[in-house]
Every structure is written in structure tokens, then in C-alpha cells.
Design a protein around this motif. Sequence first.
Motif, short mmCIF file in Angstrom:
data_model
loop_
_atom_site.label_atom_id
_atom_site.label_comp_id
_atom_site.label_asym_id
_atom_site.label_seq_id
_atom_site.Cartn_x
_atom_site.Cartn_y
_atom_site.Cartn_z
N VAL A 162 7.44 2.01 -8.82
CA VAL A 162 7.39 3.14 -7.90
C VAL A 162 7.17 2.62 -6.48
O VAL A 162 6.10 2.11 -6.14
CB VAL A 162 6.28 4.14 -8.29
CG1 VAL A 162 6.22 5.30 -7.30
CG2 VAL A 162 6.51 4.65 -9.72
N GLU A 163 8.22 2.73 -5.66
CA GLU A 163 8.20 2.22 -4.28
C GLU A 163 8.21 3.39 -3.30
O GLU A 163 8.78 4.44 -3.58
CB GLU A 163 9.44 1.36 -4.03
CG GLU A 163 9.19 -0.13 -4.02
CD GLU A 163 8.46 -0.62 -2.76
OE1 GLU A 163 7.59 0.10 -2.23
OE2 GLU A 163 8.76 -1.74 -2.34
N ASP A 164 7.60 3.17 -2.14
CA ASP A 164 7.67 4.18 -1.09
C ASP A 164 9.09 4.25 -0.51
O ASP A 164 9.66 5.31 -0.36
CB ASP A 164 6.64 3.89 0.01
CG ASP A 164 6.70 2.45 0.54
OD1 ASP A 164 7.46 1.62 -0.01
OD2 ASP A 164 5.98 2.15 1.51
N ILE A 165 9.63 3.06 -0.19
CA ILE A 165 10.92 3.03 0.50
C ILE A 165 11.65 1.73 0.18
O ILE A 165 11.02 0.68 0.04
CB ILE A 165 10.69 3.19 2.04
CG1 ILE A 165 12.02 3.32 2.79
CG2 ILE A 165 9.86 2.07 2.62
CD1 ILE A 165 11.85 3.84 4.23
N LYS A 179 0.81 -1.20 0.00
CA LYS A 179 0.00 0.00 0.00
C LYS A 179 0.86 1.27 0.00
O LYS A 179 0.39 2.34 -0.36
CB LYS A 179 -0.88 0.04 1.28
CG LYS A 179 -1.85 -1.05 1.47
CD LYS A 179 -2.57 -0.80 2.83
CE LYS A 179 -3.40 -1.97 3.25
NZ LYS A 179 -3.95 -1.76 4.61
N GLY A 180 2.07 1.14 0.45
CA GLY A 180 2.91 2.29 0.81
C GLY A 180 3.07 3.37 -0.23
O GLY A 180 3.25 4.54 0.10
N SER A 181 3.01 3.00 -1.52
CA SER A 181 3.34 3.99 -2.55
C SER A 181 2.13 4.77 -3.06
O SER A 181 2.28 5.58 -3.98
CB SER A 181 4.04 3.30 -3.73
OG SER A 181 3.09 2.59 -4.50
MG MG Z 1 5.82 -1.10 0.83
#
Ligand code: MG
Length: 174
Positions: free
Chosen positions: A96-99, A43-45
Amino acid sequence: MQKTVRSTLFSEEQIERRVGELAKAISDDYRDKGNVVLIGILKGSFIFLADLSRKLDIDRTVEFIAVSSYHGATSGAVRMIMDVRGDIAGRHVLIVEDIVDTGNTLKYLIQILKSRNPASLKTCALLHKAEATVADVPIDYVGFPIGDEWVVGYGLDYDEFGRTLPYIGVIDPD
Ligand code: MG
Ligand code: IMP
């Protein structure tokens, strides 16, 4: 116990400015390539991808993948729980990743997506914990390098805490 944010690492304004810079670099690199498929990792991104995709001035398509990672005994094992809808063969793909923390998630995704023969495959992460990264993964676009701390906000969470904060903050370890 309720978690609390100890300090702000990046303000809304800092994030907005940096996302704009990334969007400019990505737009310039893909301008003559036709369409780029942005694959956000849930979900992070979701917030980063929403902002980044709106700041691009090139032709783009949005897709999502959801993964879950196991920690403990099987640390590093990643499993896909939702795949992209479209065929990416012959397409220019940007993950595309959050981290990126250990890098295991990104390594797994690169392996899977490469096997589908995209025209190109690059990676973008808003945050990178360089000291914590053990997997040998290329990150083509990095928003901010950070230390080995747990951060929340702007899509990132700690057990769902902090995910929709507009800024990125460091939480207190208990
Ligand atoms: Mg993540
Ligand atoms: P990696 O496979 O160790 O690189 O971990 C990647 C995933 O772990 C990220 O996509 C996040 O979902 C999560 N993660 C790692 N560090 C943090 C953090 O500081 N805050 C929130 N999520 C994190």
C-alpha cells in the motif's frame, strides 16, 4: 520559506469515497483467500492505510516498511530502513503506497518481497503520476491518476510540510 498549498486536488469527501471504492474492490478480490497482509510504505501511506484497512471487510494484517530514496547522482536508488516484522512466505501480500511517481520505489519493493515467496503479491497506490513513471511496475489498484505536480496532504509531504492536511493539494513550486 514557508510553502503554501496552491489548490485542492481532492477533497476529504472525494478521498473518502474513492478509498471506499478501493476497499470494496480489494475485499471482493481477497474474500476467499484467507488473510491479506497489507504492507504500508512509511511515512506517506500511514493515513491512507489507516482508512483503507478500516474499510475492508475481509481478514487482514497490517505491516509497515520504511524506505528512503536517494536523489541526484544516485537517483532511483532505494534503501530499506525498516522491514516488516512478520514472515510473508505463503501469505497474500498487498503493498500500500501513497503515490507512484517514477515507480523506482515500488520496483525495489516488489523485487525484495517477491524473493520471500509470498502466495501472491499485488500493489495499491492512492495516486499515480502516470506520465512520470519510468519503471515497469504493475499497479493493481489505483485511487486517482494525477499529473506531474507535487502534491501534499493525506500523508504526503514536501519536507514534512502538509503531511497531515485532511485533503490533497498541489503546492506552489518556487
Ligand atoms: Mg512514500
Ligand atoms: P518513486 O520511487 O519515484 O515512485 O517515488 C515514490 C515516493 O516519492 C513516494 O512514495 C513519495 O514518498 C514520494 N513522492 C513522489 N511524488 C510525490 C508528491 O507529489 N508528493 C509527495 N511525495 C511524493
